[in-house]
Design a protein around this motif. Structure first.
Motif, PDB file in Angstrom:
ATOM      1  N   PRO A 160     -26.316 -22.518 -13.339  1.00 53.28           N
ATOM      2  CA  PRO A 160     -27.656 -21.975 -13.622  1.00 53.28           C
ATOM      3  C   PRO A 160     -27.708 -21.151 -14.908  1.00 53.28           C
ATOM      4  N   ASP A 161     -28.902 -21.063 -15.492  1.00 49.51           N
ATOM      5  CA  ASP A 161     -29.086 -20.393 -16.782  1.00 49.51           C
ATOM      6  C   ASP A 161     -28.693 -18.930 -16.755  1.00 49.51           C
ATOM      7  N   VAL A 162     -28.784 -18.314 -15.585  1.00 54.41           N
ATOM      8  CA  VAL A 162     -28.451 -16.894 -15.522  1.00 54.41           C
ATOM      9  C   VAL A 162     -26.973 -16.661 -15.798  1.00 54.41           C
ATOM     10  N   VAL A 163     -26.158 -17.687 -15.630  1.00 51.11           N
ATOM     11  CA  VAL A 163     -24.731 -17.552 -15.865  1.00 51.11           C
ATOM     12  C   VAL A 163     -24.353 -18.066 -17.252  1.00 51.11           C
ATOM     13  N   LEU A 164     -25.230 -18.854 -17.876  1.00 55.41           N
ATOM     14  CA  LEU A 164     -24.885 -19.552 -19.110  1.00 55.41           C
ATOM     15  C   LEU A 164     -24.503 -18.597 -20.232  1.00 55.41           C
ATOM     16  N   GLN A 165     -25.292 -17.555 -20.464  1.00 57.38           N
ATOM     17  CA  GLN A 165     -24.987 -16.631 -21.542  1.00 57.38           C
ATOM     18  C   GLN A 165     -23.682 -15.885 -21.291  1.00 57.38           C
ATOM     19  N   GLU A 166     -23.389 -15.588 -20.012  1.00 56.88           N
ATOM     20  CA  GLU A 166     -22.118 -14.943 -19.701  1.00 56.88           C
ATOM     21  C   GLU A 166     -20.950 -15.878 -20.030  1.00 56.88           C
ATOM     22  N   LEU A 167     -21.133 -17.154 -19.727  1.00 57.07           N
ATOM     23  CA  LEU A 167     -20.086 -18.125 -20.064  1.00 57.07           C
ATOM     24  C   LEU A 167     -19.873 -18.204 -21.566  1.00 57.07           C
ATOM     25  N   PHE A 168     -20.977 -18.288 -22.311  1.00 58.83           N
ATOM     26  CA  PHE A 168     -20.875 -18.313 -23.775  1.00 58.83           C
ATOM     27  C   PHE A 168     -20.088 -17.108 -24.280  1.00 58.83           C
ATOM     28  N   PHE A 169     -20.435 -15.964 -23.734  1.00 60.15           N
ATOM     29  CA  PHE A 169     -19.786 -14.732 -24.197  1.00 60.15           C
ATOM     30  C   PHE A 169     -18.288 -14.760 -23.885  1.00 60.15           C
ATOM     31  N   LYS A 170     -17.938 -15.136 -22.638  1.00 60.18           N
ATOM     32  CA  LYS A 170     -16.522 -15.127 -22.258  1.00 60.18           C
ATOM     33  C   LYS A 170     -15.715 -16.147 -23.064  1.00 60.18           C
ATOM     34  N   LEU A 171     -16.280 -17.331 -23.264  1.00 60.58           N
ATOM     35  CA  LEU A 171     -15.536 -18.371 -23.975  1.00 60.58           C
ATOM     36  C   LEU A 171     -15.387 -18.048 -25.463  1.00 60.58           C
ATOM     37  N   THR A 172     -16.470 -17.661 -26.096  1.00 58.35           N
ATOM     38  CA  THR A 172     -16.378 -17.357 -27.526  1.00 58.35           C
ATOM     39  C   THR A 172     -15.470 -16.164 -27.780  1.00 58.35           C
ATOM     40  N   SER A 173     -15.542 -15.152 -26.877  1.00 59.01           N
ATOM     41  CA  SER A 173     -14.651 -14.007 -27.029  1.00 59.01           C
ATOM     42  C   SER A 173     -13.194 -14.455 -26.952  1.00 59.01           C
ATOM     43  N   GLN A 174     -12.910 -15.362 -26.016  1.00 55.18           N
ATOM     44  CA  GLN A 174     -11.538 -15.835 -25.888  1.00 55.18           C
ATOM     45  C   GLN A 174     -11.105 -16.664 -27.100  1.00 55.18           C
ATOM     46  N   TYR A 175     -12.015 -17.527 -27.574  1.00 54.08           N
ATOM     47  CA  TYR A 175     -11.682 -18.333 -28.750  1.00 54.08           C
ATOM     48  C   TYR A 175     -11.415 -17.441 -29.963  1.00 54.08           C
ATOM     49  N   ILE A 176     -12.286 -16.469 -30.170  1.00 49.69           N
ATOM     50  CA  ILE A 176     -12.139 -15.586 -31.328  1.00 49.69           C
ATOM     51  C   ILE A 176     -10.847 -14.776 -31.219  1.00 49.69           C
ATOM     52  N   TRP A 177     -10.532 -14.323 -29.995  1.00 49.24           N
ATOM     53  CA  TRP A 177      -9.292 -13.549 -29.797  1.00 49.24           C
ATOM     54  C   TRP A 177      -8.077 -14.389 -30.168  1.00 49.24           C
ATOM     55  N   ARG A 178      -8.077 -15.636 -29.716  1.00 49.67           N
ATOM     56  CA  ARG A 178      -6.933 -16.499 -30.031  1.00 49.67           C
ATOM     57  C   ARG A 178      -6.827 -16.759 -31.535  1.00 49.67           C
ATOM     58  N   LEU A 179      -7.961 -16.959 -32.203  1.00 51.40           N
ATOM     59  CA  LEU A 179      -7.942 -17.214 -33.644  1.00 51.40           C
ATOM     60  C   LEU A 179      -7.476 -15.983 -34.405  1.00 51.40           C
ATOM     61  N   SER A 180      -7.953 -14.818 -33.964  1.00 48.48           N
ATOM     62  CA  SER A 180      -7.597 -13.599 -34.692  1.00 48.48           C
ATOM     63  C   SER A 180      -6.135 -13.211 -34.463  1.00 48.48           C
ATOM     64  N   LYS A 181      -5.605 -13.483 -33.273  1.00 49.69           N
ATOM     65  CA  LYS A 181      -4.227 -13.124 -32.947  1.00 49.69           C
ATOM     66  C   LYS A 181      -3.250 -14.275 -33.196  1.00 49.69           C
ATOM     67  N   MET A 182      -3.798 -15.412 -33.589  1.00 45.97           N
ATOM     68  CA  MET A 182      -2.961 -16.609 -33.778  1.00 45.97           C
ATOM     69  C   MET A 182      -2.183 -16.907 -32.496  1.00 45.97           C
ATOM     70  N   GLN A 183      -2.892 -16.775 -31.337  1.00 47.49           N
ATOM     71  CA  GLN A 183      -2.257 -16.933 -30.032  1.00 47.49           C
ATOM     72  C   GLN A 183      -2.650 -18.277 -29.427  1.00 47.49           C
TER      73      GLN A 183
END
Length: 967
Positions: free
Chosen positions: A790-813
């Motif tokens: 449902p849409d109420v969860v969609l923005q939370e998913l976007f936030f969690k996934l992008t945060s994780q992607y950015i963390w991996r890119l920034s830490k080269m992890q």
């Protein structure tokens, strides 16, 4: 139907040392008994098992006709007769009267007392005179507020209790005549009053109304219900011509009637309120709510009307809000708050008990084996006297009050015996010559007289004409005092002691498996519950003892319902829960072999164990008890075995034993995906990996997912509030991570697990701390995104996934495991659903020096429509990407940037030269090709640089000039 038990509710007995034969008596609060005889009232102290001790005595104006005590205000009210006139008086501060000759202060109601007399009033008894325009017939004190209601021939007068403040340290009790209730067509013989509820009774009629204190819009203070020409009043509509007939030739009777709720306003009894109170602090009543009207018909079968066929013992019994043993209320108010109200009245051979709060309904009917003379109702019992017997009946007040306190009491968590349960007589105790009875605290006061002569009658009705009109209440002159009378105090034994006797008595029915065992144990349970509802009267030790008895009674009832195969077997669950017994203790009590040595487990016990195991209790059964549970369900409900084995409480089950019972299910033809998964889990617990793999391979993956949805505890369990992955979940993490993620996603879609629970599960499963995100959890998030939660969860998913992607890119992890999805499966940052502005603050640690970091920054700025900034960044850091970027992004309304931004920038950088000159030159050629196509020749010439080489631009100019002719 009334069941009869021969129990012993009555304990010690003592004689009240009064000097003259009592004419009236009443109990007072916790420790006082008042006895009126002649023109004197004696007060006695009654405490515990000690002898009844005289406390004080005081003279009255005349013979006492009616006596009432109010615990609120600690005063005694009396109707007294002198020289054929009646008076109403209240005796205040009576405890300070040490001797009979002590001075007494007499004052009129409402009389203002001056400060200099304060010491006088403080140290001596006061008598408050209450003048009335009509003779008082009966009185009643409100047990909550202490207000005094007085019944007269055609009205009731309410005196509100209040206090006159004499000084800062001292105030005296007083009354204010605040309300007159005019009542036509009924003469009150007895009345009862409790926080606005008024019950009044004539010889054969009962009326209950409620006085409302909230004024209604547009409604005057005087409220007059609509008068209806009702056939019930035919006797009052008889013409004068009819009445001229010889009255000895006729007996005029009315039909019996019962009207409940608002229908009772159609009884023809007119009720009008007249407010007379002057003090603003006095509660004012503005209108009347009709609750009950009941009229009885006299018995004329003998053709001779008996004077004693009339109602008696009218009583309103309040039960207060105290917090039941099963309620969730943590902090109880010390102030009394009315929870429920009951009304009792009786004919000579039958008594009626009504509940009158919220709804008016008849709760119980009491059939007496002999003609009754008087009765008193208590929260635990109904005590009735006949000429020679004191009878004790059970009541259902506590059961009804429990449902008022908690309408959801009859659930899987809590239960209470039903209000409709048959009443029973606990005891019929012989007393010779019983005349009158009253009750206070745990004391029953009995007046006996060996002489069979009747006690003074309340009034002398007309001999033959049965109607309300034309009679005044008359009191017979009492006979001369004779020997042979006694006033007894009979103490009822403690509730815990009587409870224990009931439990012992119930053991005689235990092996017979009859409803009598449940009935008697329910009586014992209600006895303890009623005592706990009156917690203000209990000492701390008594309350603790009662609470223990309450839990024990719940355990006994749980045993009964678990043994019997009835429609109420499910009640074993709430009673066992209320008992505080552990599942192991219940199972230990539940070993009941049959006469032939075989074992049968009834559905009540199975229902309890099934629900208890399903609720994930923090209790682990021993291997022996777990094996017993498996055996029980194999015999009673084999289909539940897979669910039973998945409970955390069954952790200690021997897997070989469990596998044997599961295999028997297959042999019997009962096979399902749940059996397959449970066998796979047990094989894993046994260490048999080959059998585990064979079970898992025997079903397609989607079937396995459905099995986990049916029983989530195959993967996830909770112990002491902590999420614990099962051994099967750990195995799937290593061998079938895709199945594990798909199963958890299925649980979420079917509301079997929450989002936070799923996150915690994967973190615990992968052994990561709170701040570290395992790849399996990222896989779940990506699966949720693709599945379209449902849409109420969609923005939370976007936030969690992008945060994780950015963390991996920034830490080269890199991910700790191989991702289940590739980048082609997702289009997160470029997708139109994502609010890019929310992720910009997280891009700061991501450097543009890396290709990945540069790509993320450019993509985000593009989504924010910062195209010119993106062109500058790419020309500076990655010129080889500028043309692909322009081809993809500079379209439609952004197409002008080709010649307004990109072309000038490329020309400038080509002219400057440098190591990237060839890249800029190549990009310039691509740009000129696009511009030559898009612009007209004149516009193309205008955007070209003035200092450029003509030979370089000539091919593009020729193409631009020819394209029109070509088209």
């Amino acid at each position: 139907m009334v069941q009869l038990y021969n129990l012993h509710p009555f304990g010690s007995q003592q004689v009240v040392p009064c000097k003259l034969e009592p004419e009236r008596f009443c109990g007072g609060g916790r420790d006082a008994l008042f006895v009126a005889a002649g023109c004197k009232v004696e007060a006695f102290a009654v405490a515990g098992q000690e002898l009844c001790q005289p406390r004080c005595a005081f003279s009255t104006l005349g013979r006492v006709l009616c006596l009432a005590y109010s615990e609120a205000g600690d005063y005694l009210a009396a109707i007294e007769e002198k020289n054929k006139a009646t008076f109403l008086r209240a005796y205040v501060n009576w405890r300070s009267k040490r001797t009979e000759n002590c001075r007494v202060c007499i004052r009129m109601v409402g009389h203002k007392v001056e400060a200099p007399f304060s010491d006088t009033f403080r140290d001596q008894m006061s008598i408050i005179e209450m003048p009335l325009s009509e003779a008082p017939l009966c009185i009643s004190c409100c047990p909550v507020k202490g207000d005094l209601l007085v019944g007269c021939t055609n009205k009731l007068v309410l005196f509100s209790l209040k206090y006159q403040i004499i000084s800062e340290e001292f105030s005296i009790l007083d009354f204010e005549r605040s309300l007159i209730i005019h009542i036509d067509n009924i003469v009150p013989v007895e009345i009862s009053f409790c926080v606005g509820y008024v019950a009044l009774m004539s010889d054969l009629e009962v009326l209950i109304v409620k006085l409302e204190s909230d004024p209604k819009t547009g409604e005057s203070v005087n409220y007059q219900p609509l008068k209806i020409n009702n056939p019930m009043r035919q006797t009052e509509g008889i013409s004068n011509e009819t009445l001229q007939l010889d009255s000895d030739d006729f007996v005029i009777c009315q039909k019996p009637v019962e009207l409940l709720g608002e229908k009772s306003s159609q009884s023809g009894v007119s009720v009008t309120l007249e407010s007379t109170g002057l003090d603003d602090k006095t509660i004012k009543y503005y209108h009347v709510q009709h609750l009950l009207y009941k009229r009885f018909a006299p018995d004329i079968s003998s053709l001779v009307l008996s004077d004693d066929i009339k109602l008696h013992s009218l009583q309103l019994l309040p039960i207060y809000q105290t917090g039941s043993p099963t309620s969730d209320r943590k902090k109880l108010s010390q102030e009394k708050e009315l929870l429920s109200l009951f009304c009792f009245f009786s004919l000579p051979h039958v008594g009626y008990l009504y509940m009158v709060v919220k709804s008016v309904e008849l709760m119980s009917v009491y059939q007496y084996p002999e003609k009754s003379q008087q009765a008193v109702l208590t929260p635990q019992f109904l005590h009735v006297i006949t000429s020679n017997n004191l009878q004790c009946f059970t009541v259902r007040c506590s059961a009804a009050a429990a449902r008022e306190e908690d309408p959801y009491v009859d659930t899987t968590l809590k239960a209470c015996p039903p209000v409709s349960m048959d009443v029973c007589a606990l005891r019929i105790q012989l007393f010779i010559g019983l005349k009158a009875i009253c009750h206070f605290k745990n004391h029953i006061i009995l007046l006996t007289k060996a002489d069979p002569e009747a006690i003074p009658e309340r009034r002398e009705p007309p001999k033959r004409l049965l109607s309300r009109k034309g009679t005044n209440v008359k009191f017979k002159t009492p006979p001369v005092a004779e020997a042979g009378w006694n006033l007894y105090i009979v103490d009822t034994i403690s509730p815990v002691q009587l409870y224990k006797e009931m439990v012992d008595y119930s053991n005689t029915y235990k092996t017979a498996k009859t409803q009598s065992c449940i009935h008697l144990l329910s009586e014992a349970h209600l006895l303890v519950r009623a005592a706990l509802m009156d917690a203000s009267q209990l000492e701390p030790g008594e309350k603790a003892e009662l609470l223990e008895a309450f839990k024990e009674s719940c355990g006994h009832l749980g045993d009964c319902y678990s043994r019997l195969d009835t429609q109420y077997s499910h009640l074993a669950l709430p009673y066992y829960k209320m008992s505080g017994l552990s599942m192991a203790e219940v199972l230990t009590r539940a070993d009941w072999p049959l006469e032939d040595g075989s074992q049968k487990y009834e559905r009540g016990l199975i229902f309890y164990i099934n629900h208890s195991l399903d609720e994930n209790l923090d209790e682990e059964l021993s291997e022996e008890l777990a094996a017993k549970v498996v055996q029980m369900f194999h015999m009673a409900e084999p289909k539940q075995l897979p669910h039973i084995l998945c409970s955390p409480s069954m952790k200690n089950i021997n897997p070989v034993t469990a596998m044997n019972y599961l295999s028997k299910l297959d042999i019997s033809g009962f096979s399902s995906i749940l059996v397959t998964l449970t066998k796979a889990a047990m094989a894993l617990k046994m260490g048999d990996l080959d059998r585990h793999r064979n079970e898992m391979k025997s079903r397609p993956e989607m079937k396995l997912v459905c099995g986990f949805i049916l029983e989530p505890r195959l993967l996830i369990q909770q112990r002491r509030g902590q999420i614990i992955p099962t051994e099967l979940a750990v195995q799937l993490k290593d061998t079938q991570p895709g199945l594990l993620v798909a199963s958890v996603l299925g649980l979420q879609k079917n509301n079997k697990i929450g989002i936070e629970e799923a996150d915690s599960f994967f973190k615990v499963l992968c052994g990561k701390d709170k701040d570290t995100i395992p790849q399996l959890l990222v896989d779940l998030w990506e699966a949720q995104l693709v599945a379209g939660l449902p849409d109420v969860v969609l923005q939370e998913l976007f936030f969690k996934l992008t945060s994780q992607y950015i963390w991996r890119l920034s830490k080269m992890q890199p991910p700790d495991t191989i991702p289940l999805r590739t980048s082609e499966d997702l289009s997160l940052i470029c997708g139109p659903s994502f609010d890019i502005a929310s992720i910009i603050p997280f891009l700061e640690p991501l450097s543009e020096d890396t290709i990945a970091g540069l790509s993320v920054h450019v993509l985000c700025r593009t989504r924010l429509k910062e195209y010119e900034q993106c062109i500058d960044t790419l020309l500076e850091r990655c010129p080889e990407a500028i043309i692909p970027y322009a081809n993809h992004e500079l379209k439609e309304e952004n197409r002008t940037l080709w010649w307004k931004k990109l072309l000038p920038e490329l020309c400038h950088r080509v002219k400057c030269g440098g190591e990237k000159g060839q890249l800029y030159l190549s990009s310039l050629k691509e740009t000129l090709s696009v511009v030559a196509v898009e612009l007209e020749l004149r516009d193309f010439l205008n955007v070209l640089p003035e200092d450029g080489t003509a030979a370089f631009f000539l091919p593009y100019l020729l193409y631009c000039s020819r394209k029109k002719s070509l088209t």
